[in-house]
Design a protein around this motif. Structure first.
Motif, mmCIF file in Angstrom:
data_model
loop_
_atom_site.group_PDB
_atom_site.id
_atom_site.type_symbol
_atom_site.label_atom_id
_atom_site.label_comp_id
_atom_site.label_asym_id
_atom_site.label_seq_id
_atom_site.Cartn_x
_atom_site.Cartn_y
_atom_site.Cartn_z
ATOM 1 N N LEU A 92 22.988 52.697 43.403
ATOM 2 C CA LEU A 92 21.606 53.553 42.952
ATOM 3 C C LEU A 92 21.696 54.055 41.656
ATOM 4 O O LEU A 92 20.935 53.951 40.782
ATOM 5 C CB LEU A 92 21.582 54.619 44.025
ATOM 6 N N ILE A 93 23.238 54.252 41.165
ATOM 7 C CA ILE A 93 23.365 54.846 39.720
ATOM 8 C C ILE A 93 23.043 53.660 38.969
ATOM 9 O O ILE A 93 22.623 53.685 37.764
ATOM 10 C CB ILE A 93 24.803 55.375 39.719
ATOM 11 N N ILE A 94 23.818 52.459 39.206
ATOM 12 C CA ILE A 94 23.650 51.160 38.153
ATOM 13 C C ILE A 94 22.209 50.954 38.103
ATOM 14 O O ILE A 94 21.700 50.661 37.206
ATOM 15 C CB ILE A 94 24.509 50.098 38.902
ATOM 16 N N VAL A 95 21.430 50.779 39.242
ATOM 17 C CA VAL A 95 19.915 50.402 39.394
ATOM 18 C C VAL A 95 19.256 51.495 38.406
ATOM 19 O O VAL A 95 18.509 51.092 37.467
ATOM 20 C CB VAL A 95 19.323 50.443 40.566
ATOM 21 N N GLY A 96 19.580 52.835 38.644
ATOM 22 C CA GLY A 96 18.764 53.840 37.738
ATOM 23 C C GLY A 96 19.112 53.689 36.415
ATOM 24 O O GLY A 96 18.080 53.759 35.588
ATOM 25 N N ASP A 104 23.426 48.474 29.991
ATOM 26 C CA ASP A 104 23.201 46.920 30.328
ATOM 27 C C ASP A 104 24.350 46.401 31.098
ATOM 28 O O ASP A 104 24.996 45.918 30.325
ATOM 29 C CB ASP A 104 22.880 46.360 28.998
ATOM 30 N N TYR A 105 23.707 46.350 32.181
ATOM 31 C CA TYR A 105 25.123 45.875 33.289
ATOM 32 C C TYR A 105 24.911 44.276 33.396
ATOM 33 O O TYR A 105 23.800 43.584 33.218
ATOM 34 C CB TYR A 105 25.170 46.162 34.437
ATOM 35 N N ASP A 106 25.957 43.572 33.356
ATOM 36 C CA ASP A 106 26.041 41.872 33.583
ATOM 37 C C ASP A 106 25.565 41.734 35.191
ATOM 38 O O ASP A 106 25.726 42.572 35.957
ATOM 39 C CB ASP A 106 27.163 41.263 33.048
ATOM 40 N N VAL A 107 25.264 40.502 35.221
ATOM 41 C CA VAL A 107 24.877 40.201 36.672
ATOM 42 C C VAL A 107 25.845 40.185 37.520
ATOM 43 O O VAL A 107 25.586 40.755 38.700
ATOM 44 C CB VAL A 107 24.025 38.850 36.328
ATOM 45 N N THR A 108 27.242 39.864 37.105
ATOM 46 C CA THR A 108 28.108 39.991 38.006
ATOM 47 C C THR A 108 28.567 41.378 38.573
ATOM 48 O O THR A 108 28.674 41.556 39.704
ATOM 49 C CB THR A 108 29.468 39.415 37.401
ATOM 50 N N THR A 109 28.492 42.180 37.671
ATOM 51 C CA THR A 109 28.747 43.596 37.821
ATOM 52 C C THR A 109 27.825 44.247 38.980
ATOM 53 O O THR A 109 28.028 45.017 39.830
ATOM 54 C CB THR A 109 28.867 44.473 36.739
ATOM 55 N N GLN A 110 26.497 43.840 38.765
ATOM 56 C CA GLN A 110 25.480 44.296 39.390
ATOM 57 C C GLN A 110 25.517 43.771 40.945
ATOM 58 O O GLN A 110 25.564 44.663 42.027
ATOM 59 C CB GLN A 110 24.025 44.104 38.785
ATOM 60 N N LEU A 111 25.814 42.445 40.937
ATOM 61 C CA LEU A 111 25.978 41.679 42.339
ATOM 62 C C LEU A 111 27.387 42.555 43.196
ATOM 63 O O LEU A 111 27.409 42.785 44.113
ATOM 64 C CB LEU A 111 26.161 40.304 42.485
ATOM 65 N N ALA A 112 28.081 42.602 42.283
ATOM 66 C CA ALA A 112 29.368 43.230 43.151
ATOM 67 C C ALA A 112 29.221 44.550 43.515
ATOM 68 O O ALA A 112 29.623 44.988 44.722
ATOM 69 C CB ALA A 112 30.738 43.158 42.063
ATOM 70 N N ALA A 113 28.524 45.352 42.802
ATOM 71 C CA ALA A 113 28.283 46.667 43.316
ATOM 72 C C ALA A 113 27.322 46.768 44.361
ATOM 73 O O ALA A 113 27.577 47.577 45.157
ATOM 74 C CB ALA A 113 27.601 47.345 42.006
#
Length: 221
Positions: A92-96, A104-113
């Motif tokens: 939720l923190i990453i999305v917010g 600006d998160y990379d796709v890999t970081t987001q998917l892993a989270a």
């Protein structure tokens, strides 16, 4: 529920207000505020006040809500939601922060989270339900945990679907109104999942015996 209805109805958007009319012109109050949070809070306060008044009237009229003293439904739902919310906090923190444009998160970081948070939510949700029932020395704790383990993936899918449906209804905007409505819809579905799992366990699980509760002494909640 009032905040959810206000969000779905488009109330609380920046630059808009809302009004509540009581009777045919007897009582009319309007809230005009460009701040979304203030508008939603005012809507929730009105709903809470009306709900309180209705509850007092029903109580005075003799209406009571009762159930088995050992169903422990409230603590099951609260424990399960707490485990899920704590587990989903990183995602939720990453999305917010991503939608706010702060990081600006990379796709890999987001998917892993997302993946790690989903697994933790499942594990901690089931574990929290089991632990709170163990602390309560509940004889159906294993059955409830099993029912929760089976129902939670289905509930998560339903919660995701309800959140997407609400976001679509609001045009997939990224303002606070959409966030509030989507979160409330998903939370309600997950809470219902825990309640249904406990209800199924109460109807199908063993009645238990004194021997089944002879574990190490645990404080009763």
């Amino acid at each position: 529920m009032s905040a959810f209805i206000a969000s779905i109805g488009g109330l609380g958007f920046s630059g808009q207000g809302f009004s509540v009319t009581w009777g045919p012109g007897i009582y009319d109050t309007s809230f005009i505020d460009t701040d979304v949070a203030t508008s939603l809070a005012a809507s929730a306060a009105i709903g809470a006040l009306l709900g309180f008044i209705l509850g007092v009237v029903l109580w005075w009229a003799g209406v009571r809500v009762s159930g088995a003293t050992d169903n422990r439904l409230g603590r099951v739902v609260c424990a399960g939601l707490l485990g899920v919310i704590v587990s989903l906090s990183p995602a939720l923190i990453i999305v917010g922060t991503a939608f706010a444009g702060r990081v600006d998160y990379d796709v890999t970081t987001q998917l892993a989270a997302y993946g790690i948070s989903a697994v933790l939510a499942y594990v901690l949700g089931v574990a929290a339900v089991y632990l709170v029932l163990r602390m309560s020395r509940d004889s159906r704790r294993e059955t409830t945990a099993l029912a929760t383990a089976v129902a939670l993936p289905l509930g998560a899918a339903a919660a995701t679907g309800s959140g997407v449906a609400v976001a679509r209804h609001l045009g997939y905007t990224t303002d606070m109104t959409t966030w509030v409505a989507t979160a409330l819809a998903a939370t309600a579905v997950v809470a219902a999942t825990f309640a249904l799992a406990r209800g199924w366990a109460l109807r199908t699980g063993p009645t238990g015996s004194a021997a089944s509760d002879q574990d190490s002494p645990q404080p009763a909640l």
